[in-house]
Design an enzyme around this catalytic site. Structure first.
Site, short mmCIF file in Angstrom:
data_model
loop_
_atom_site.label_atom_id
_atom_site.label_comp_id
_atom_site.label_asym_id
_atom_site.label_seq_id
_atom_site.Cartn_x
_atom_site.Cartn_y
_atom_site.Cartn_z
N TYR A 124 0.82 -1.22 0.00
CA TYR A 124 0.00 0.00 0.00
C TYR A 124 0.85 1.26 0.00
CZ TYR A 124 -4.19 -2.77 0.75
OH TYR A 124 -5.22 -3.66 0.60
N LYS A 173 3.12 -15.17 2.69
CA LYS A 173 3.18 -15.90 1.42
C LYS A 173 4.66 -16.02 1.05
CE LYS A 173 1.20 -17.74 -2.23
NZ LYS A 173 0.29 -18.92 -2.21
N ASP A 206 -3.23 -18.27 1.61
CA ASP A 206 -4.34 -18.97 0.92
C ASP A 206 -4.90 -20.07 1.81
OD1 ASP A 206 -1.78 -19.92 0.51
OD2 ASP A 206 -2.09 -20.57 -1.54
N ASP A 230 -5.82 -6.59 5.23
CA ASP A 230 -7.02 -5.91 4.70
C ASP A 230 -8.07 -6.97 4.34
OD1 ASP A 230 -8.69 -4.02 3.68
OD2 ASP A 230 -7.45 -3.47 1.98
N ASP A 234 -11.64 -8.45 6.82
CA ASP A 234 -13.03 -8.46 6.33
C ASP A 234 -13.57 -9.89 6.29
OD1 ASP A 234 -13.15 -5.73 6.05
OD2 ASP A 234 -14.00 -5.79 4.04
#
Ligand code: ATP
Length: 336
Positions: A124, A173, A206, A230, A234
């Site tokens: 970001y 990851k 994942d 992020d 959610d």
């Protein structure tokens, strides 16, 4: 000694849910004084400035702010006011609790997961975003630093200690993004050694998504980088029924801002229909942050009892109450 909180009522439903939240806080006798400051559309209209200097100074002075949802108008200089606030105060930790409450549309029960998301770096960044002149190639920079990884992982472990949590899971990851995600994972492993009393495990992002859906109860505190955080925060909100009960805290070294995750809901603004729970839960996080843990717990218990009894709850929760009556029901419970 009284503590002053900077309060931004915000746009849309912000003033209504803030009034309900302050009413509940006052019923707890927290000894707070409030300094009301403006940001967002209200500030633009009254002060011709989306983020006035006085607002930034108030947050800097008091170190703690409670914030209603803000609308960022398109084409006014900020891509997001919330992001601007996070950058200004270097609020590096975005803490998002996802807790099951009764009487919601959630798919699962007994969930209690805190996601700790790095808020300032990773994918970001403002710099390093390139699109080739012919528009055929787009490239973005992902940068994690040892400093950034170390402070967010440490924040997660300190939170785990403070909140009596048992486990921290570092999500990454590093198998594919060997540089940026690899550095985060290396640092997480190092920091974890400083907290032998807290269990530590690591999980690829994942697999984490699948595990969260199949067996969310295995998670306690999740710590991860900006983009993964992020998405996962959610996802966790979805496990407990969506954003209606999702508080967020943005915490830095010198300032902390507590907010509801949902937006300004212009469709129901001014109708006394907004559900104040997310902002109330953010206020409970603020109380924890200020060391008033017992009062934070009382807010969560009052919400739980009120939802269980379906007592004057708002239409989004299947009730026919209003923002005000919901707050009254909570205050009554806090006083008994
Ligand atoms: P913004 O542009 O500020 O993000 P939005 O309407 O796009 O606003 P939200 O404010 O998150 O996004 O609202 C999405 C939907 O959820 C809307 O239908 C809104 O009415 C509803 N909603 C959001 N917050 C609440 C709340 N606290 N109580 C009841 N309904 C809500």
């Amino acid at each position: 000694m009284s503590k002053t909180i900077a309060v931004i009522r915000g746009d849309g439903i912000g003033p209504e849910i803030m009034a309900a939240t302050l009413k509940v806080l006052d019923a707890l006798d927290c000894g707070f004084d409030y300094e009301f400051v403006e940001a967002g559309m209200v500030a633009l209209e009254k002060q011709s400035d989306l983020l006035p200097k006085a607002t930034l100074e108030s947050i800097a002075k008091h170190g703690v702010a409670l914030k209603g949802p803000l609308t960022t108008p398109i084409g006014k200089g900020f891509s997001s006011l919330n992001v601007a606030l996070r950058r200004h105060f270097d609020l590096y930790a975005n803490v998002r609790p996802a807790i099951s409450f009764p009487g919601t549309q959630a798919r699962y029960e007994n969930i209690d997961i805190i996601t700790v998301r790095e808020n300032t770096e990773g994918a970001y960044l403002q710099e390093g975003q390139l699109v080739s002149q012919d528009g055929e190639i787009a490239q973005s920079l992902v940068r994690n630093t040892r400093h950034g990884a170390s402070r967010i992982v440490r924040h997660a472990f300190e939170l785990a200690v403070r909140k009596n949590r048992k486990k921290v899971t570092a999500v990454h990851k590093a198998n594919i993004i060997k540089t940026a995600s690899g550095l985060f994972l290396d640092v997480a492993r190092e920091v974890a050694k400083e907290y032998p009393q807290i269990a530590f495990n690591e999980m690829i992002v994942d697999n984490t998504c699948m595990q969260l859906v199949m067996n969310p109860w295995q998670f306690d505190v999740i710590v991860t980088t900006n983009l993964f955080g992020d998405i996962l925060s959610d996802l966790c909100a979805g496990l407990v029924g969506g954003l209606g009960l999702a508080p967020g805290a943005n915490i830095g070294k010198d300032a902390a801002i507590f907010e509801a995750v949902h937006g300004s809901a212009p469709d129901i603004a001014g109708k006394n229909l907004a559900d104040p729970c997310a902002l109330l839960l953010a206020a409970a996080e603020m109380l924890d942050h200020l060391g008033m843990v017992e009062k934070g717990t009382r807010i969560r218990s009052a919400i739980r009892a009120t939802l269980e009894a379906r007592d004057r709850v708002t239409p989004d929760l299947g009730g026919s109450g209003t923002t005000e009556t919901f707050a009254d029901a909570l205050v009554e419970r806090l006083r008994t």
